[in-house]
Design a protein around this motif. Structure first.
Motif, mmCIF file in Angstrom:
data_model
loop_
_atom_site.group_PDB
_atom_site.id
_atom_site.type_symbol
_atom_site.label_atom_id
_atom_site.label_comp_id
_atom_site.label_asym_id
_atom_site.label_seq_id
_atom_site.Cartn_x
_atom_site.Cartn_y
_atom_site.Cartn_z
ATOM 1 N N GLY A 1 0.641 -1.143 -0.175
ATOM 2 C CA GLY A 1 -0.094 0.250 0.053
ATOM 3 C C GLY A 1 0.649 1.805 0.544
ATOM 4 O O GLY A 1 2.193 1.174 0.757
ATOM 5 N N GLY A 2 0.132 2.651 -0.504
ATOM 6 C CA GLY A 2 0.597 3.518 -0.206
ATOM 7 C C GLY A 2 1.378 4.147 -1.184
ATOM 8 O O GLY A 2 1.923 5.614 -1.293
ATOM 9 N N VAL A 3 1.665 3.425 -2.337
ATOM 10 C CA VAL A 3 2.831 3.819 -3.868
ATOM 11 C C VAL A 3 1.757 3.088 -4.873
ATOM 12 O O VAL A 3 2.033 2.266 -5.266
ATOM 13 C CB VAL A 3 3.417 2.758 -3.296
ATOM 14 C CG1 VAL A 3 5.138 3.387 -4.597
ATOM 15 C CG2 VAL A 3 4.320 3.441 -2.571
ATOM 16 N N MET A 4 2.044 4.290 -5.927
ATOM 17 C CA MET A 4 1.553 4.105 -6.707
ATOM 18 C C MET A 4 2.854 3.226 -8.136
ATOM 19 O O MET A 4 3.588 4.204 -8.093
ATOM 20 C CB MET A 4 0.391 5.641 -7.694
ATOM 21 C CG MET A 4 -0.474 5.826 -7.003
ATOM 22 S SD MET A 4 -1.028 7.370 -7.145
ATOM 23 C CE MET A 4 0.491 8.536 -7.022
ATOM 24 N N LEU A 5 2.287 2.945 -8.769
ATOM 25 C CA LEU A 5 3.381 2.067 -9.799
ATOM 26 C C LEU A 5 2.383 2.121 -11.242
ATOM 27 O O LEU A 5 1.947 1.609 -11.508
ATOM 28 C CB LEU A 5 3.260 0.918 -9.078
ATOM 29 C CG LEU A 5 3.931 0.933 -7.587
ATOM 30 C CD1 LEU A 5 3.389 -0.782 -6.767
ATOM 31 C CD2 LEU A 5 5.375 1.251 -7.661
ATOM 32 N N ASP A 6 3.939 2.212 -12.339
ATOM 33 C CA ASP A 6 3.931 2.622 -13.397
ATOM 34 C C ASP A 6 4.771 1.432 -13.916
ATOM 35 O O ASP A 6 6.427 1.787 -13.884
ATOM 36 C CB ASP A 6 3.364 3.769 -14.313
ATOM 37 C CG ASP A 6 3.202 3.321 -15.381
ATOM 38 O OD1 ASP A 6 2.607 2.224 -16.160
ATOM 39 O OD2 ASP A 6 3.590 4.115 -15.879
ATOM 40 N N ALA A 7 5.343 0.669 -15.146
ATOM 41 C CA ALA A 7 6.113 0.291 -15.740
ATOM 42 C C ALA A 7 5.441 0.000 -17.512
ATOM 43 O O ALA A 7 4.746 -0.477 -17.504
ATOM 44 C CB ALA A 7 6.723 -0.885 -15.180
ATOM 45 N N GLY A 8 6.234 0.473 -18.412
ATOM 46 C CA GLY A 8 6.803 0.411 -20.134
ATOM 47 C C GLY A 8 7.102 0.715 -20.352
ATOM 48 O O GLY A 8 8.450 1.109 -19.941
ATOM 49 N N LEU A 9 6.978 0.608 -22.293
ATOM 50 C CA LEU A 9 7.852 0.584 -22.492
ATOM 51 C C LEU A 9 7.694 2.412 -23.672
ATOM 52 O O LEU A 9 6.658 2.591 -23.351
ATOM 53 C CB LEU A 9 7.976 0.122 -24.329
ATOM 54 C CG LEU A 9 8.558 -1.934 -23.969
ATOM 55 C CD1 LEU A 9 7.339 -2.564 -25.048
ATOM 56 C CD2 LEU A 9 9.365 -2.510 -23.270
ATOM 57 N N VAL A 10 9.491 3.120 -24.021
ATOM 58 C CA VAL A 10 9.407 4.095 -23.962
ATOM 59 C C VAL A 10 9.633 3.896 -25.830
ATOM 60 O O VAL A 10 11.267 3.460 -25.368
ATOM 61 C CB VAL A 10 10.205 4.958 -23.363
ATOM 62 C CG1 VAL A 10 10.087 5.748 -24.274
ATOM 63 C CG2 VAL A 10 8.863 5.263 -22.195
ATOM 64 N N GLU A 11 9.704 4.444 -26.420
ATOM 65 C CA GLU A 11 10.690 3.562 -28.187
ATOM 66 C C GLU A 11 11.161 5.408 -29.074
ATOM 67 O O GLU A 11 10.330 6.107 -28.313
ATOM 68 C CB GLU A 11 8.790 3.735 -28.994
ATOM 69 C CG GLU A 11 8.714 2.516 -29.131
ATOM 70 C CD GLU A 11 7.652 1.902 -30.339
ATOM 71 O OE1 GLU A 11 7.040 2.529 -31.353
ATOM 72 O OE2 GLU A 11 7.851 0.531 -30.050
ATOM 73 N N THR A 12 11.843 5.343 -28.538
ATOM 74 C CA THR A 12 12.900 6.454 -29.775
ATOM 75 C C THR A 12 11.965 6.977 -30.747
ATOM 76 O O THR A 12 11.289 6.101 -31.170
ATOM 77 C CB THR A 12 14.466 6.021 -30.065
ATOM 78 O OG1 THR A 12 15.021 5.109 -31.462
ATOM 79 C CG2 THR A 12 14.995 5.555 -29.063
ATOM 80 N N GLU A 13 12.428 8.371 -31.029
ATOM 81 C CA GLU A 13 11.896 8.548 -32.727
ATOM 82 C C GLU A 13 12.568 8.253 -34.216
ATOM 83 O O GLU A 13 13.564 9.196 -34.111
ATOM 84 C CB GLU A 13 11.094 9.574 -32.067
ATOM 85 C CG GLU A 13 10.147 10.226 -31.183
ATOM 86 C CD GLU A 13 8.948 9.028 -31.192
ATOM 87 O OE1 GLU A 13 8.852 9.624 -32.114
ATOM 88 O OE2 GLU A 13 8.527 8.958 -30.412
ATOM 89 N N GLY A 14 11.973 7.706 -34.677
ATOM 90 C CA GLY A 14 13.120 7.099 -36.064
ATOM 91 C C GLY A 14 14.346 7.051 -35.742
ATOM 92 O O GLY A 14 15.302 6.857 -34.693
ATOM 93 N N THR A 15 15.072 7.485 -36.934
ATOM 94 C CA THR A 15 16.927 7.386 -36.895
ATOM 95 C C THR A 15 17.413 8.809 -36.240
ATOM 96 O O THR A 15 18.662 8.647 -36.289
ATOM 97 C CB THR A 15 17.037 7.831 -38.085
ATOM 98 O OG1 THR A 15 16.566 9.151 -38.945
ATOM 99 C CG2 THR A 15 16.533 6.337 -39.184
ATOM 100 N N SER A 16 16.613 9.861 -35.882
ATOM 101 C CA SER A 16 17.803 11.158 -35.483
ATOM 102 C C SER A 16 17.785 11.010 -34.096
ATOM 103 O O SER A 16 18.544 12.102 -32.868
ATOM 104 C CB SER A 16 16.750 12.060 -35.646
ATOM 105 O OG SER A 16 15.782 12.603 -35.502
ATOM 106 N N ASP A 17 16.752 9.862 -33.321
ATOM 107 C CA ASP A 17 16.841 9.548 -31.924
ATOM 108 C C ASP A 17 17.638 9.053 -31.134
ATOM 109 O O ASP A 17 17.679 7.321 -31.817
ATOM 110 C CB ASP A 17 15.417 9.975 -31.246
ATOM 111 C CG ASP A 17 14.408 9.465 -30.477
ATOM 112 O OD1 ASP A 17 15.587 10.543 -29.119
ATOM 113 O OD2 ASP A 17 13.826 9.568 -29.708
#
Length: 126
Positions: free
Chosen positions: A55-71
């Motif tokens: 209890g007491g803590v909010m949690l999140d996990a997920g993928l983040v993608e780079t944006e194309g070839t310049s990132d």
């Protein structure tokens, strides 16, 4: 380290940048990164489930993608930090030294340069 009411978020950056030196099709490489990311996020999700039960803590996990070839990965983390505005970042690090660090650099060091958010680099136990 997190107080009651804190939001913890784990991310894995899927690097979508195309590289001329890649010998496999880009779609295959990206699909492998997505699978690797899901596997990598399994452990934080397990830890988060345990914390959620206490209890007491909010949690999140997920993928983040780079944006194309310049990132790249470090910029994707910095953009996510700007969007999310965390009080504190923790990043993984390989702990390179000497010539390897000079040639390959440090993603954690680059994230620290790109953001104003306090950052703690953590190396995996051997």
């Amino acid at each position: 380290m997190a107080a009651a009411g804190a939001l913890l978020r784990a991310i894995y950056v899927v690097d979508r940048a195309a590289k001329v030196t890649d010998l496999v099709p880009l779609s295959v490489l990206q699909a492998a990164f997505v699978v690797e990311g899901k596997v990598a996020l399994a452990k934080p999700r397990e830890v988060f489930a345990h914390l959620r039960d206490s209890g007491g803590v909010m949690l999140d996990a997920g993928l983040v993608e780079t944006e194309g070839t310049s990132d790249d990965v470090t910029h994707a983390i910095a953009v996510e930090a700007t969007r999310w505005q965390p009080e504190f970042l923790v990043t993984g690090t390989r702990g390179r030294r000497g010539v390897a660090r000079w040639m390959l650099g440090s993603a954690s060091g680059r994230v620290a340069e790109l953001t104003q958010t306090p950052l703690l680099p953590v190396r995996k136990k051997r």
